[in-house]
Design an enzyme around this catalytic site. Structure first.
Site, PDB file in Angstrom:
ATOM      1  CE  LYS A  53      11.354 -36.033 -50.260  1.00 17.08           C
ATOM      2  NZ  LYS A  53      12.741 -36.218 -49.819  1.00 17.08           N
ATOM      3  CD  GLN A  97      14.459 -35.662 -46.656  1.00 22.22           C
ATOM      4  OE1 GLN A  97      13.818 -36.432 -47.350  1.00 22.22           O
ATOM      5  NE2 GLN A  97      14.813 -34.471 -47.076  1.00 22.22           N
ATOM      6  CG  ASP A 123      16.562 -39.936 -52.575  1.00 21.59           C
ATOM      7  OD1 ASP A 123      15.894 -39.105 -53.225  1.00 21.59           O
ATOM      8  OD2 ASP A 123      16.745 -39.854 -51.352  1.00 21.59           O
TER       9      ASP A 123
HETATM   10  N1  GUN Z   1      17.460 -33.554 -48.658  1.00 19.82           N
HETATM   11  C1  GUN Z   1      17.230 -32.505 -49.487  1.00 19.82           C
HETATM   12  N2  GUN Z   1      16.801 -32.943 -50.684  1.00 19.82           N
HETATM   13  C2  GUN Z   1      16.776 -34.288 -50.618  1.00 19.82           C
HETATM   14  C3  GUN Z   1      16.403 -35.307 -51.542  1.00 19.82           C
HETATM   15  O1  GUN Z   1      16.033 -35.076 -52.697  1.00 19.82           O
HETATM   16  N3  GUN Z   1      16.505 -36.576 -51.081  1.00 19.82           N
HETATM   17  C4  GUN Z   1      16.912 -36.865 -49.829  1.00 19.82           C
HETATM   18  N4  GUN Z   1      16.990 -38.137 -49.471  1.00 19.82           N
HETATM   19  N5  GUN Z   1      17.260 -35.951 -48.953  1.00 19.82           N
HETATM   20  C5  GUN Z   1      17.186 -34.672 -49.351  1.00 19.82           C
END
Ligand code: GUN
Length: 292
Positions: A53, A97, A123
């Protein structure tokens, strides 16, 4: 080997090129889109996802602020960071996350996600944004489902009137995925661990989205010939090899189009996130101008 392989890497590059133009336009107005990521704990997969990211943000000219916290971070400490980022005008998008460290309970995690400003919830996990999706209103949509929709479009399939089966009912993928397919006028079935005769349900589908986290669970004889199969799974098999929820090699003989793992849904999730961050920055400008 009949299926067209849907190249998420190439498609995400295309999406990011489109976004770069919008980022330039924002910068010309003095706005640099900012994404804040809270990475708490030492989950190795999370560290990899966050690195991807950060890299995507940097390549696009989006400023990424990563807040790293130890495995001992508790709900109060994460809350303090969310409060700070909610108030920071340089931050347009906030991403917590998951999973959070073991010391943060499921209820606490839900409360933390609900405390993110819905206008910074890139998200799409906040109940307000989930509610907007249910109501068919404009809001932030979770990145993996929106990436999957783009892959289905790339396969040249209009979901309208088609039978779609989503395997998995998580708030992050399964439920928003089903709602997006419904919004696109598919007839949608959500399957889960209590579904009886899963293979028969999947066999009825023109569009299959597998989001269960079980290696190679979807077999070739579950798939209707010509179906579009989207594989959200990211598993390691006994040999340590990365694989999805779909038995790719065999299903490729039957499906019309199929996403690979890796290189399918994963890159499109990141493209979805970047899209949401750019939108968050654009919306801030429109709101300030009273254009909401
Ligand atoms: N953990 C695994 N996939 C994701 C996601 O798409 N967003 C977030 N915030 N955590 C994750």
């Amino acid at each position: 080997m009949g299926a067209r392989i849907l190249d998420g890497k190439a498609l995400s590059k295309q999406v990011r090129a489109e976004l770069a133009v919008r980022v330039d336009a924002l910068k010309a107005r003095g706005v640099t889109p900012g994404l804040a990521v809270i990475l708490a704990g030492d989950d190795p997969a999370s560290a990899v996802y966050v690195r991807h990211k950060e890299r995507a943000a940097a390549a696009l000219g989006v400023e990424a602020f990563t807040v790293r916290m130890g495995e001992d971070a508790d709900a109060a400490a994460v809350q303090a960071e969310i409060d700070r980022l909610n108030a920071d005008p340089a931050v347009h998008g906030i991403l917590v996350q998951l999973p959070l460290p073991a010391g943060v309970s499921a209820d606490e995690t839900a409360a933390l996600l609900t405390s993110v400003d819905p206008d910074k919830d890139v998200d799409g996990f906040h109940p307000v944004n989930l509610g907007r999706l249910v109501a068919g209103l404009d809001g932030f949509v979770a990145c993996t489902p929106s990436g999957c929709m783009r892959l289905i479009a790339e396969a040249g399939v209009d979901p309208a009137g088609k039978r779609a089966v989503v395997i998995g009912r998580s708030v992050i993928v399964g439920k928003p995925m089903a709602l997006l397919l419904l919004q696109a006028n598919a007839t949608v079935t959500i399957c889960h661990s209590r579904t009886t005769d899963l293979a028969a349900r999947v066999r009825e589908a023109d569009i299959v989205v597998a989001a269960v986290g079980r290696e190679r669970m979807v077999k070739a004889d579950w798939v209707k010939p010509g179906a579009v199969v989207i594989d959200v799974g990211m598993n390691r098999d006994a040999a340590g090899k990365l694989c999805g929820d779909v038995d790719t090699a065999a299903v490729a003989e039957v499906a019309g189009a199929l996403t690979p793992v890796p290189g399918g849904v994963g890159p499109m999730t990141i493209a979805g996130l970047m899209t949401n961050v750019v939108r968050a920055a654009e919306r801030r400008i429109s709101n300030a101008a009273g254009l909401r």
